[in-house]
Design a protein around this motif. Structure first.
Motif, PDB file in Angstrom:
ATOM      1  N   LYS A   1      40.136 -11.444  27.487  1.00  0.00           N
ATOM      2  CA  LYS A   1      38.677 -11.591  27.543  1.00  0.00           C
ATOM      3  C   LYS A   1      38.074 -10.668  28.600  1.00  0.00           C
ATOM      4  O   LYS A   1      37.015 -10.072  28.392  1.00  0.00           O
ATOM      5  N   THR A   2      38.765 -10.549  29.735  1.00  0.00           N
ATOM      6  CA  THR A   2      38.279  -9.655  30.792  1.00  0.00           C
ATOM      7  C   THR A   2      38.259  -8.216  30.307  1.00  0.00           C
ATOM      8  O   THR A   2      37.294  -7.467  30.537  1.00  0.00           O
ATOM      9  N   ALA A   3      39.324  -7.821  29.589  1.00  0.00           N
ATOM     10  CA  ALA A   3      39.391  -6.448  29.063  1.00  0.00           C
ATOM     11  C   ALA A   3      38.286  -6.201  28.049  1.00  0.00           C
ATOM     12  O   ALA A   3      37.647  -5.137  28.031  1.00  0.00           O
ATOM     13  N   ALA A   4      38.015  -7.201  27.180  1.00  0.00           N
ATOM     14  CA  ALA A   4      36.970  -7.051  26.166  1.00  0.00           C
ATOM     15  C   ALA A   4      35.593  -6.959  26.812  1.00  0.00           C
ATOM     16  O   ALA A   4      34.753  -6.146  26.428  1.00  0.00           O
ATOM     17  N   ARG A   5      35.342  -7.800  27.836  1.00  0.00           N
ATOM     18  CA  ARG A   5      34.046  -7.750  28.521  1.00  0.00           C
ATOM     19  C   ARG A   5      33.839  -6.405  29.204  1.00  0.00           C
ATOM     20  O   ARG A   5      32.757  -5.813  29.147  1.00  0.00           O
ATOM     21  N   THR A   6      34.906  -5.917  29.854  1.00  0.00           N
ATOM     22  CA  THR A   6      34.807  -4.628  30.544  1.00  0.00           C
ATOM     23  C   THR A   6      34.441  -3.513  29.569  1.00  0.00           C
ATOM     24  O   THR A   6      33.571  -2.676  29.850  1.00  0.00           O
ATOM     25  N   LYS A   7      35.099  -3.524  28.400  1.00  0.00           N
ATOM     26  CA  LYS A   7      34.799  -2.493  27.400  1.00  0.00           C
ATOM     27  C   LYS A   7      33.357  -2.625  26.918  1.00  0.00           C
ATOM     28  O   LYS A   7      32.649  -1.614  26.748  1.00  0.00           O
ATOM     29  N   ALA A   8      32.891  -3.860  26.694  1.00  0.00           N
ATOM     30  CA  ALA A   8      31.525  -4.071  26.229  1.00  0.00           C
ATOM     31  C   ALA A   8      30.511  -3.594  27.261  1.00  0.00           C
ATOM     32  O   ALA A   8      29.499  -2.967  26.918  1.00  0.00           O
ATOM     33  N   GLU A   9      30.763  -3.864  28.533  1.00  0.00           N
ATOM     34  CA  GLU A   9      29.839  -3.437  29.578  1.00  0.00           C
ATOM     35  C   GLU A   9      29.794  -1.917  29.699  1.00  0.00           C
ATOM     36  O   GLU A   9      28.731  -1.331  29.944  1.00  0.00           O
TER      37      GLU A   9
ATOM     38  N   GLY B   1      33.360 -13.273  20.910  1.00  0.00           N
ATOM     39  CA  GLY B   1      33.576 -12.094  21.730  1.00  0.00           C
ATOM     40  C   GLY B   1      32.317 -11.708  22.483  1.00  0.00           C
ATOM     41  O   GLY B   1      31.476 -12.549  22.832  1.00  0.00           O
ATOM     42  N   PHE B   2      32.171 -10.395  22.703  1.00  0.00           N
ATOM     43  CA  PHE B   2      31.078  -9.882  23.520  1.00  0.00           C
ATOM     44  C   PHE B   2      30.212  -8.931  22.690  1.00  0.00           C
ATOM     45  O   PHE B   2      30.720  -8.003  22.055  1.00  0.00           O
ATOM     46  N   HIS B   3      28.906  -9.179  22.689  1.00  0.00           N
ATOM     47  CA  HIS B   3      27.966  -8.452  21.840  1.00  0.00           C
ATOM     48  C   HIS B   3      26.999  -7.630  22.689  1.00  0.00           C
ATOM     49  O   HIS B   3      26.552  -8.071  23.747  1.00  0.00           O
TER      50      HIS B   3
END
Length: 628
Positions: A284-292, A358-360
């Motif tokens: 989740k941390t990796a996905a958030r970082t990519k989204a940001e 996920g992150f949008h």
């Protein structure tokens, strides 16, 4: 060994899924002491418990949500079809594991190690990391031993089904031949010889009628029947009888204006970086970082939103459209996502929004404002709604009293009819298994009116809900036991049946005789219909038997003739006058068609094999536990 891994990409993907999603293949060890009442199925002597099924169902639902980026109705994910497919998957796992053991399949340790070491999730800098391997498994509640046992099972399953699922082969020449056969056209003329032409010639005598009656008595036996009187308490009828004043209509409209007219709609585009609820904290941390990072890039160049959505979004439904989700009103998306959209300004780019999927990163692309309407435009709609609400209240108050009266005063329906101002209606003859809708096709009502209480004791049935908000109580007024009418009462009917049978025989015999004459070269014996062209892919309404007969004819000598008994009881004669061969397909078409045939062949081979495996073992399901 690397050749094996390269050839089994699908296995690697499945095992990777095991690492990322907890308990995709739910362990049996958790259920050995479970209560037998929670069993949903038995397969090859093994129990499948409801908790295992529930976990597998949750995994499947999560997978479907992720693939649809949350834009899905949750009710669809819990449909009988999805539940059935999940249970079939669990049953198939059991059966294939037993089958692999039966035929002696084994997975060597070296092959297992090689497979696990080549899963990217367990690697750091391109090399297997034992520490990462153990950490990931620990995060999913799995020990290496348990995980390796499941990987071994999956490899054995793949070994078992691979010969059927991966080895379908269709040559280019076969593919071309099938294409050309499908497109080959034949010019035909048709004539129908039907039984109706011979009915007047058949006159069954008394002996034939008696013989038919004696050998077909089951066809003529009349079932047990009743005639009833009944009363119906229906919400729809109460609505029709309801009256509302202008004041009531105006008051309701003013209090519920938001329910009429067009609600506000918004058009949004998004980029999803998937991180389902089952993902680990690290993922989740990796996905958030990519989204940001993507959000920062978009703020610098908003015009690139669509290109970045196509490149990075993990929503398969919208990525190809630049993230576009179209217009939608409230209460149609995941709440967190929707709340963000309806707080944004036109063309605004959101901060990263987290949902269970996920992150949008969201872009508001359009707004359709709410449209209010006047009372005059929706007066009928408002009146109906007010009537419905009043009728629902009345129905709720009346239903209990209705049921009590027909039960307590069980020797007549008149008290209930008079008390609630309902008409007493009468039915025609009703059979136990052939009642007439809308009421007497209901199984509970039929069971009640054919009970001893209703027939012998002449009591009212209870008030039975035959459909939502419709109660029916009935009383038997006449009863006819099952009987066999005398032959004299059935004479005309039997004569018609015999005449039809004989006419069918005559039509078929006539058709066969004419076909022999045509094939012998005799002309002018039938009047052919207009010419038409047919192909295997365009049969022009001809049934399968006739079409097969047409294309079985050798095209060496034309015209040629064929014929078959048809579905209407007669005989169809066909003249084939010309054959038009199809052109050779181009290589690309032939290749694509061959691939489709190979897939179909492999699917049929695998389905046949799985069906054969299932027959080899005992399988039973407990649907009552499945729905808990």
């Amino acid at each position: 060994m690397f050749d094996f891994v390269n050839k089994k990409r699908r296995v690697v993907q499945i095992i990777l899924g095991l690492a990322m999603l907890p308990f995709v293949f739910w362990g049996l060890e958790s259920y050995q002491g479970a209560d037998g009442e929670d069993i949903v199925a038995h397969a090859a002597g093994e129990k499948i418990h409801r908790e295992e099924f529930a976990q597998a169902l949750r995994n499947q639902q999560e997978s479907l949500r992720a693939s649809m980026a949350g834009v899905v109705n949750d009710a669809m994910l819990d449909s009988p079809e999805v539940r059935s497919a999940v249970l079939e998957g669990l049953i198939q796992q059991r059966l294939l594991r037993h089958e692999a053991s039966r035929v002696g399949l084994m997975v060597p340790d070296s092959q297992l190690i090689e497979m696990i070491q080549n899963i990217p999730a367990f690697q750091e800098n391109g090399k297997f990391s034992k520490q990462r391997y153990e950490e990931l498994l620990r995060g999913q509640g799995l020990s290496p031993k348990a995980f390796e046992a499941r990987v071994r099972q999956e490899l054995m399953r793949q070994q078992l089904i691979a010969p059927y699922s991966e080895n379908g082969f269709i040559s280019s020449s076969v593919a071309e031949r099938v294409i050309r056969l499908g497109e080959e056209k034949r010019e035909i003329n048709v004539v129908q010889i039907q039984p109706e032409q011979f009915l007047a010639q058949v006159k069954p005598d008394d002996e034939a009628i008696k013989s038919y009656y004696d050998t077909h008595q089951a066809e003529f036996r009349l079932p047990e029947q009743v005639r009833v009187e009944y009363v119906v308490l229906s919400l729809d009828e109460l609505i029709n009888q309801s009256h509302v004043s202008d004041e009531e209509v105006t008051k309701y409209f003013n209090e519920h204006k938001d329910e009429f007219g067009q609600a506000e709609e918004r058009r949004a585009s998004h980029i999803l970086i998937s991180a389902p609820a089952t993902a680990s904290d690290a993922e989740k941390t990796a996905a958030r970082t990519k989204a940001e990072q993507l959000a920062d890039e978009i703020r610098k160049a908003p015009q690139r939103f669509e290109d970045l959505a196509r490149e990075h979004s993990q929503d398969p439904g919208s990525a190809a459209k630049g993230g576009d989700l179209g217009f939608f009103p409230r209460n149609s998306m995941v709440k967190t996502f929707e709340d963000a959209v309806f707080q944004m300004k036109l063309d605004e780019i959101s901060d990263v929004v987290e949902t269970e999927h996920g992150f949008h990163i969201i872009k508001l692309a359009g707004i359709k404002g709410a449209e209010q309407v006047s009372l005059d435009k929706v007066r009928n709609q408002v009146e109906q709604e007010v009537k419905r609400q009043k009728a629902e209240k009345m129905f709720g108050e009346m239903a209990e009293g209705f049921g009590n009266i027909v039960y307590e005063q069980s020797d007549s329906l008149l008290p209930a009819a008079e008390n609630f101002n309902l008409p007493v209606q009468k039915s025609e003859w009703i059979a136990r298994d052939a009642g007439e809708p809308p009421y007497f096709s209901n199984e509970r009502l039929l069971e009640a009116i054919f009970s001893d209480d209703a027939i012998k004791d002449k009591r009212n049935t209870e008030a039975i809900e035959v459909s939502p908000n419709v109660l029916v109580a009935a009383r038997v007024v006449d009863h006819r036991p099952a009987s066999l009418p005398p032959v004299t009462a059935l004479r005309d009917k039997i004569a018609g049946l015999i005449a039809r049978q004989e006419a069918v025989k005559a039509a078929v015999n006539e058709g066969k005789e004419k076909l022999e004459q045509l094939q012998a070269g005799k002309d002018g014996i039938v009047r052919w219909g207009a010419a038409q062209q047919v192909s295997r892919t365009d049969p022009q309404g001809l049934d399968g038997e006739i079409l097969r007969a047409i294309f079985k004819i050798e095209a060496t000598e034309l015209p040629s003739y064929t014929g078959v008994a048809n579905s209407r009881g007669g005989f169809t004669l066909v003249r084939v006058g010309r054959v038009t061969e199809s052109a050779s397909p181009d290589p690309a078409e032939r290749k694509a068609f061959a691939e489709q045939l190979q897939q179909l062949l492999a699917q049929q081979e695998l389905a046949s094999y799985l069906a054969a495996v299932r027959k080899r073992y005992d399988v039973s399901m407990k649907n009552e536990n499945l729905e808990k």
